[in-house]
Scaffold this active site. Structure first.
Site, PDB file in Angstrom:
ATOM      1  N   ASN A 153      -4.252   7.029  -1.084  1.00 27.26           N
ATOM      2  CA  ASN A 153      -3.626   5.744  -1.371  1.00 27.26           C
ATOM      3  C   ASN A 153      -4.624   4.812  -2.054  1.00 27.26           C
ATOM      4  OD1 ASN A 153      -4.802   5.852   1.246  1.00 27.26           O
ATOM      5  ND2 ASN A 153      -3.563   4.155   2.010  1.00 27.26           N
TER       6      ASN A 153
ATOM      7  N   GLU B 242      -4.797   0.836  -2.946  1.00 30.67           N
ATOM      8  CA  GLU B 242      -4.168  -0.463  -2.753  1.00 30.67           C
ATOM      9  C   GLU B 242      -4.581  -1.460  -3.839  1.00 30.67           C
ATOM     10  OE1 GLU B 242      -4.980  -1.366   1.389  1.00 30.67           O
ATOM     11  OE2 GLU B 242      -3.490   0.112   2.020  1.00 30.67           O
TER      12      GLU B 242
ATOM     13  N   CYS C  90       0.869   5.110  -2.851  1.00 27.31           N
ATOM     14  CA  CYS C  90       0.676   5.987  -1.704  1.00 27.31           C
ATOM     15  C   CYS C  90      -0.069   7.267  -2.103  1.00 27.31           C
ATOM     16  CB  CYS C  90       2.022   6.380  -1.113  1.00 27.31           C
ATOM     17  SG  CYS C  90       2.837   5.059  -0.194  1.00 27.31           S
TER      18      CYS C  90
ATOM     19  N   GLU D  50       0.785  10.310  -1.483  1.00 23.68           N
ATOM     20  CA  GLU D  50       1.713  11.318  -2.004  1.00 23.68           C
ATOM     21  C   GLU D  50       1.976  11.087  -3.490  1.00 23.68           C
ATOM     22  OE1 GLU D  50       1.989   9.427   0.643  1.00 23.68           O
ATOM     23  OE2 GLU D  50       3.046  10.409   2.286  1.00 23.68           O
TER      24      GLU D  50
ATOM     25  N   CYS E  47       6.516   7.456   3.569  1.00 21.98           N
ATOM     26  CA  CYS E  47       7.456   6.342   3.472  1.00 21.98           C
ATOM     27  C   CYS E  47       8.715   6.806   2.729  1.00 21.98           C
ATOM     28  CB  CYS E  47       6.805   5.158   2.758  1.00 21.98           C
ATOM     29  SG  CYS E  47       6.676   5.352   0.963  1.00 21.98           S
TER      30      CYS E  47
ATOM     31  N   CYS F  24       8.293   7.634  -0.976  1.00 20.89           N
ATOM     32  CA  CYS F  24       7.588   8.898  -1.219  1.00 20.89           C
ATOM     33  C   CYS F  24       8.484  10.102  -0.908  1.00 20.89           C
ATOM     34  CB  CYS F  24       6.292   8.969  -0.420  1.00 20.89           C
ATOM     35  SG  CYS F  24       4.995   7.999  -1.200  1.00 20.89           S
TER      36      CYS F  24
HETATM   37  N1  THU Z   1       0.682   5.156   2.926  1.00 16.16           N
HETATM   38  C1  THU Z   1       0.525   6.328   2.245  1.00 16.16           C
HETATM   39  O1  THU Z   1      -0.310   6.418   1.324  1.00 16.16           O
HETATM   40  N2  THU Z   1       1.306   7.375   2.566  1.00 16.16           N
HETATM   41  C2  THU Z   1       2.147   7.408   3.644  1.00 16.16           C
HETATM   42  O2  THU Z   1       2.754   8.443   3.896  1.00 16.16           O
HETATM   43  C3  THU Z   1       2.308   6.208   4.488  1.00 16.16           C
HETATM   44  C4  THU Z   1       1.681   4.976   3.958  1.00 16.16           C
HETATM   45  C5  THU Z   1      -0.226   4.047   2.618  1.00 16.16           C
HETATM   46  C6  THU Z   1       0.349   2.884   1.872  1.00 16.16           C
HETATM   47  C7  THU Z   1      -0.634   1.790   2.240  1.00 16.16           C
HETATM   48  O3  THU Z   1      -1.770   1.882   1.377  1.00 16.16           O
HETATM   49  C8  THU Z   1      -1.075   2.152   3.646  1.00 16.16           C
HETATM   50  O4  THU Z   1      -0.751   3.519   3.813  1.00 16.16           O
HETATM   51  C9  THU Z   1      -0.420   1.315   4.733  1.00 16.16           C
HETATM   52  O5  THU Z   1       0.958   1.300   4.566  1.00 16.16           O
END
Ligand code: THU
Length: 130
Positions: free
Chosen positions: A39, A41, A50, A52, A83, A86
């Site tokens: 991920n 941000e 994310c 994925e 999420c 994803c």
């Molecule tokens: N996140 C992911 O990268 N993948 C997931 O399956 C769940 C959430 C990330 C998004 C964000 O950067 C952090 O986790 C908190 O939501």
């Protein structure tokens, strides 16, 4: 290297100054190659991506479009679940029977199918009348 190990390794590179929640994802494409993502941000929170999505982007950039297996890992109390967005992204490139392994960094895993992750997925069949 197993998919979980690949996901665990790429997770270390996650850029998470806002949530501090590192996620790693790795997938095997039909060509046998493994593609990984973490991920990433952003100070404008909705612009974050994310793990994925990163793995899928790496696969498509390399010229592959079919996922045969996928793993996701995070330091979560129970195996981390993708999420909603994803799940739809995964379903674009993975059939309903493809295995998705959800993992904690402590070693707990749970394997589900894409169908279980996203039942009643929207797909092109639903646009067949237009
Ligand atoms: N996140 C992911 O990268 N993948 C997931 O399956 C769940 C959430 C990330 C998004 C964000 O950067 C952090 O986790 C908190 O939501």
């Amino acid at each position: 290297m197993s998919l979980i190990d690949a996901a665990r390794a790429v997770r270390e590179n996650a850029y998470v100054p806002y949530s501090n929640f590192k996620v790693g994802a790795a997938l095997r494409a039909a060509d046998g190659a493994v593609y990984a993502g973490c991920n990433v941000e952003n100070v404008a929170y909705p612009e974050g991506t994310c793990a994925e999505a990163g793995a899928i982007a790496a696969m498509v950039a390399a010229g592959a479009t079919e996922i045969v297996e996928l793993a996701v890992i995070a330091d979560s109390p129970t195996p981390v679940t993708p999420c909603g967005g994803c799940r739809q992204k995964i379903a674009e490139f993975a059939g309903p029977d493809v295995a998705v392994t959800l993992a904690t960094t402590d070693g707990v895993t749970k394997t589900v199918t894409v169908r279980e992750l996203l039942p009643f997925a929207f797909d092109t069949e639903q646009m067949s009348k237009v």
